[in-house]
Scaffold this active site. Structure first.
Site, PDB file in Angstrom:
ATOM      1  N   HIS A 382      48.461  13.619  58.201  1.00 26.56           N
ATOM      2  CA  HIS A 382      48.716  12.637  56.971  1.00 26.56           C
ATOM      3  C   HIS A 382      49.560  13.465  55.693  1.00 26.56           C
ATOM      4  CE1 HIS A 382      47.492   9.027  58.264  1.00 26.56           C
ATOM      5  NE2 HIS A 382      46.182  10.193  58.376  1.00 26.56           N
ATOM      6  N   LYS A 584      51.043   2.532  43.155  1.00 30.47           N
ATOM      7  CA  LYS A 584      50.156   3.787  44.101  1.00 30.47           C
ATOM      8  C   LYS A 584      49.732   4.701  43.402  1.00 30.47           C
ATOM      9  CE  LYS A 584      55.136   4.983  44.802  1.00 30.47           C
ATOM     10  NZ  LYS A 584      55.276   5.033  46.336  1.00 30.47           N
ATOM     11  N   ARG A 585      49.070   5.225  43.724  1.00 33.35           N
ATOM     12  CA  ARG A 585      47.738   5.883  43.435  1.00 33.35           C
ATOM     13  C   ARG A 585      49.196   7.070  42.101  1.00 33.35           C
ATOM     14  NH1 ARG A 585      42.796   6.916  43.991  1.00 33.35           N
ATOM     15  NH2 ARG A 585      42.472   9.084  43.232  1.00 33.35           N
ATOM     16  N   LYS A 590      54.645  12.069  43.287  1.00 30.98           N
ATOM     17  CA  LYS A 590      55.184  10.686  42.862  1.00 30.98           C
ATOM     18  C   LYS A 590      55.929  10.253  42.593  1.00 30.98           C
ATOM     19  CE  LYS A 590      50.924   8.407  46.147  1.00 30.98           C
ATOM     20  NZ  LYS A 590      51.043   8.461  47.108  1.00 30.98           N
ATOM     21  N   THR A 701      53.835   3.744  52.252  1.00 30.31           N
ATOM     22  CA  THR A 701      53.845   2.164  53.701  1.00 30.31           C
ATOM     23  C   THR A 701      53.977   1.143  52.772  1.00 30.31           C
ATOM     24  OG1 THR A 701      50.917   2.575  53.441  1.00 30.31           O
ATOM     25  CG2 THR A 701      51.816   2.634  55.606  1.00 30.31           C
ATOM     26  N   LYS A 705      56.116  -2.904  52.834  1.00 32.41           N
ATOM     27  CA  LYS A 705      55.643  -3.782  52.316  1.00 32.41           C
ATOM     28  C   LYS A 705      56.379  -4.350  51.528  1.00 32.41           C
ATOM     29  CE  LYS A 705      50.674  -1.888  52.701  1.00 32.41           C
ATOM     30  NZ  LYS A 705      49.577  -0.666  52.595  1.00 32.41           N
TER      31      LYS A 705
HETATM   32  C1  OX2 Z   1      48.295   9.722  52.808  1.00 33.46           C
HETATM   33  C2  OX2 Z   1      50.175   9.625  53.190  1.00 33.46           C
HETATM   34  O1  OX2 Z   1      50.073  10.735  51.186  1.00 33.46           O
HETATM   35  C3  OX2 Z   1      51.441   8.826  53.047  1.00 33.46           C
HETATM   36  O2  OX2 Z   1      52.410   9.464  52.566  1.00 33.46           O
HETATM   37  C4  OX2 Z   1      50.871   7.936  53.566  1.00 33.46           C
HETATM   38  O3  OX2 Z   1      51.550   6.896  54.061  1.00 33.46           O
HETATM   39  C5  OX2 Z   1      49.361   7.991  53.986  1.00 33.46           C
HETATM   40  O4  OX2 Z   1      48.548   8.950  54.072  1.00 33.46           O
HETATM   41  C6  OX2 Z   1      49.101   6.904  55.570  1.00 33.46           C
HETATM   42  O5  OX2 Z   1      50.076   8.120  56.556  1.00 33.46           O
HETATM   43  N1  OX2 Z   1      45.421  11.129  52.432  1.00 33.46           N
HETATM   44  N2  OX2 Z   1      46.148  10.030  51.602  1.00 33.46           N
HETATM   45  C7  OX2 Z   1      48.020  10.295  52.632  1.00 33.46           C
HETATM   46  O6  OX2 Z   1      47.674  11.549  53.141  1.00 33.46           O
HETATM   47  C8  OX2 Z   1      46.591  11.934  52.769  1.00 33.46           C
HETATM   48  C9  OX2 Z   1      46.041  12.907  53.044  1.00 33.46           C
END
Ligand code: OX2
Length: 859
Positions: A382, A584-585, A590, A701, A705
């Site tokens: 991820h 978002k975080r 970001k 994601t 949404k």
């Molecule tokens: C997140 C990613 O940062 C994000 O881009 C992605 O959409 C989400 O995972 C689901 O795939 N921790 N959080 C993420 O990656 C990690 C490691």
């Protein structure tokens, strides 16, 4: 099916079989029954909380009946099962979702209207009752929410699948904003108990830590069955959460483990009178599942975290193996019966644990065992961000899990031999792909490499990301294994929660437009393309716009609530105020800092116009009404992210109080962003920001949404933005900024060449430095400025700022002068967002990675 109940007794069992409630009468009976007996309350003291509990228990009764049938059906048919291992499940609230997904026997699109009516007659308002539920916030952000969407889709598609995770006593902290700063407070979500969990005290798995490997027989080697003499033992207790599918009676299971002490205790200590210490160590067991680590995309490397990981992997594998063994199949058939999906590297210890079980306990030959292991696991990556990649110092690792470290060495040994055979004498390659990193101050276990070596498939989460991992962090593994091992499954979201639940009016409008009042399109999102026909229809546009305006009013209410009851948003002008949202975080990559710099730029420009004699009407023409809305948590130890939050709040304070600009610009930071707030915030956006430095956001994601709810995007060419653009068309998205292939060079330039700040940004930074937003402490935000001016601008804010600002001006123009065109873009975007349903993801995983098929309920 085996049972301990003698045949002659079964009649009574069958006669009293509990039935699902199917109508209002049935629901009311259950509801009052639970109020009076389960909760021991009555009509005299049943408040909203009790009504929430009782409604949940009643709905849960139905789900449990379906859950039982689902599990029996699967046991009887014995298909291949999927186990989704995720350290995070960011579920949010369960009740509304259960009402929407379960049908309670009616032919209604949902049973929700029925329960709503019942509650009304019983003296309650469903909306108020729903608000009593605390979020199950057992995750940080996108990764945990993805897991939640995936288990919804797996149930909806009748895939025999279980989720496995941890039942943290404390979820992600609650965020308070005090004097503009983030303050963390504990989220004890279980304060009032939890009607959605079923405590399985009968399922307790012992898990061992520390100790040593006994090879005193002098015979065995690390490759043969070995004795791990553990030093500490705790128990994993199962808690089950029903996961209902939409328009199906399939109810899958999410099993979360809680740690508790064993009943053994240290008699030596006890007898010597040291009673307290003999109990203390045992009590510490509970700390394993006390807290979720509050880091997103960051690896902190703490021992307790590794302990959590092993605890969870060991318990889950034990459970999976127990189930497999019941079928008396040979071990070689494990991969035909079981697919285990690793959600990032957090569960990679499961790979090692399975090898240990097969070799040490089941006495399989090492190589036979290993081929079973690798055929069973698959790994989803991820992130490409270095600071997020998990690595464990071998000292720490070997102390906690001595036998597992040996096994990792052996896995690595055989793997490196394979590499050596293919690429003889390429010692550089060997050290680059080794699971053990040699060069850092202490040797470390590279968990991502272990996950790749231990899996048959590795996937990224969006096309760009999946290409990037092959070219960057896993490049050498493509060389070793070939590219077939690497694949892509672009992320998705469940339209049940993110469209129907969050935005019921839009779902209804779409249903009408598609001539699908029962909203079957929620199971087949590509059907939305039909909407395109309505994109130019003025009546439809009007209805569409009205839904958005009402959603914006709801968000205005939420903002008012979080602002001590003071309205920031001007409700009279809500239709022509552009809601520009970034939730978002909080993370430098970001780039919330770029967003707030953009806001400052706009504010300064407005002030300048006024100063130079423009009227407010002239200013409004250039800079029309806008509300800049932020939300998100920072990791507690992430200094820069916390400073960004403070800057946003400081800017808000100045801008919102500036009478001169009237109400043309408002800045809002919504505290404690979470799933239930997202359900209000996302449907209210006109524009949302997904502006990460190209190549850093694996997928994202929330971008999906927002678009699914009719919002447009301003974004960089990053993550899933790329595919969203392809699906909805580039006329319907505002893209800007440098591309990922240029990032390296741009960073190099910042390091080694003299680069100028663009004037727009220079002006903004100057105003911050001069204390416009922190008069008491003009230096407060210096670290943010230094990171751009003196520390190489790693996230390339200065490279993208001009095009960001210019694109924002284009956004204003379209929104304020071509509103019909804007609405048309919004409709067309929704029409083409079907690809991003998590149902599509689950189909792809099922077919190309897990090789599993649905098990449909008999109708
Ligand atoms: C997140 C990613 O940062 C994000 O881009 C992605 O959409 C989400 O995972 C689901 O795939 N921790 N959080 C993420 O990656 C990690 C490691």
């Amino acid at each position: 099916i085996d049972t301990i109940i003698p045949l002659k007794s079964r009649n009574i069992w069958n006669k009293h079989q509990v039935k699902k409630f199917e109508d209002k009468e049935g629901f009311e009976g259950r509801f009052i029954g639970h109020v009076e007996t389960t909760l021991a309350r009555s009509l005299y003291n049943c408040d909203d909380l009790a009504a929430y509990e009782s409604t949940s228990l009643s709905v849960r009764d139905n789900l449990i009946i379906d859950w039982n049938n689902t599990q029996q059906r699967i046991t009887a048919r014995d298909p291949k099962r999927v186990y989704y291992l995720s350290l995070e499940f960011l579920m949010g609230r369960a009740l509304d979702n259960a009402l929407i997904n379960s049908q309670a026997g009616s032919d209604e699109p949902t049973s929700r209207p029925m329960v709503e009516k019942s509650l009304d007659e019983l003296g309650f308002n469903l909306e108020d009752v729903l608000k009593k539920e605390p979020d199950a916030a057992l995750g940080n952000g996108g990764l945990g929410r993805l897991a939640a969407c995936f288990i919804d889709s797996m149930a909806t598609q009748n895939i025999p699948a279980w989720g496995y995770g941890l039942r943290y006593e404390y979820g992600i902290f609650a965020q308070k904003i005090i004097d503009g700063y983030q303050v963390e407070t504990p989220d004890y979500w279980l304060n009032f108990g939890n009607p959605w969990e079923i405590e399985r005290n009968e399922i307790q798995v012992p898990v061992t830590f520390y100790g040593y490997v006994d090879r005193s027989d002098g015979e065995s080697t690390t490759l043969s069955p070995s004795d791990w003499i553990g030093g500490e033992r705790v128990l994993a207790v199962a808690y089950d959460f029903p996961v209902p599918g939409y328009k199906t009676s399939t109810v899958n299971n999410l099993r979360l483990w809680k740690a508790k002490p064993t009943t053994e205790f240290d008699f030596a200590k006890f007898n010597s009178g040291d009673y307290k210490n003999s109990v203390d160590a045992q009590q510490r067991a509970e700390s394993i599942t006390a807290c979720l680590y509050p880091n997103d995309n960051f690896n902190q490397g703490k021992e307790l975290r590794l302990k959590q990981q092993y605890f969870w992997c060991a318990a889950s594998l034990h459970d999976i193996i127990r189930r497999f063994k019941k079928t008396s199949r040979p071990w070689s058939e494990l991969p035909d019966q079981v697919a285990i999906q690793l959600n990032d590297t957090h569960p990679t210890l499961a790979v090692v644990e399975l090898q240990r079980v097969l070799v040490d306990l089941e006495k399989l030959d090492w190589h036979k065992a290993w081929s079973i292991v690798t055929a069973t696991f698959s790994y989803a990556n991820h992130t490409v961000m270095q600071e997020a990649l998990e690595k464990w110092p071998i000292g720490l690792f070997g102390h906690l899990l001595p036998r597992h470290l040996e096994i990792i060495y052996d896995i690595n040994w055989f793997f490196l031999q394979e590499v050596e055979k293919k690429f003889p004498k390429d010692f550089d390659l060997l050290s680059r792909v080794s699971i053990i990193e040699e060069c850092s101050p202490e040797r470390q276990v590279r968990m991502a490499y272990l996950a790749i070596v231990g899996s048959h498939k590795v996937n990224g989460v969006a096309e760009l990301h999946s290409e990037l991992i092959k070219k960057t962090i896993f490049k050498d593994f493509v060389k070793v294994y070939g590219s077939q091992k690497f694949t892509n499954v672009t992320n998705g979201i469940t339209p049940r929660r993110w469209l129907k639940q969050a935005n019921p009016k839009l779902a209804e409008l779409i249903g009408k437009a598609l001539n699908d009042p029962k909203q079957n399109f929620l199971l087949d999102m590509p059907k939305l393309t039909e909407l395109a026909k309505k994109a130019d229809d003025p009546e439809f546009q009007k209805a569409w716009d009205l839904v958005k305006a009402n959603n914006k009013l709801q968000l205005a209410d939420l903002i008012k609530d979080t602002n001590n009851g003071v309205d920031i948003i001007d409700r009279e002008h809500i239709k022509d105020t552009l809601f520009d949202i970034q939730v978002k975080r909080i993370h430098e990559y970001k780039r919330q800092q770029m967003n707030i710099f953009g806001v400052i730029y706009r504010y300064l420009a407005m002030k300048k116009m006024l100063k130079e004699g423009s009227t407010i009407e002239e200013v409004a023409k250039k800079y029309p009404r806008k509300a800049s809305i932020f939300g998100g948590k920072s990791a507690p130890g992430y200094y820069m992210a916390k400073l960004i939050i403070k800057l946003i709040n400081s800017v808000a304070e100045i801008v919102n109080d500036d009478a001169e600009i009237v109400d043309l610009l408002k800045v809002v930071f919504i505290p404690d962003y979470n799933v239930s707030k997202a359900e209000i915030i996302i449907p209210a956006s006109d524009l949302s920001e997904h502006i990460s430095t190209a190549g850093t956001e694996a997928s994202g994601t929330s971008n999906m949404k927002f678009v699914m709810n009719g919002g447009l995007i301003i974004g960089t060419v990053d993550g899933a933005n790329v595919e969203i653009t392809r699906e909805i068309g580039e006329d319907n998205i505002f893209l800007f900024g440098n591309l990922s292939e240029h990032v390296e060079e741009l960073r190099y330039n910042h390091q080694y060449k003299k680069t100028e700040l663009p004037p727009e940004l220079a002006q903004v930074l100057k105003s911050i430095e001069s204390g416009v937003f922190s008069p008491e402490n003009p230096n407060e935000f210096k670290p943010l400025i230094d990171s751009i001016k003196s520390h190489g601008d790693y996230y390339l804010v200065s490279d993208d700022f001009e095009s960001y600002v210019a694109t924002q001006e284009l956004v204003d123009e379209v929104y304020h002068t071509q509103k019909n065109d804007w609405i048309k873009k919004s409709i067309l975007s929704v029409a083409n967002i079907g690809f991003f349903s998590s149902d599509r993801c689950i189909e792809e995983y099922s077919e190309t990675i897990w090789n599993v098929e649905p098990v449909k309920p008999e109708t």
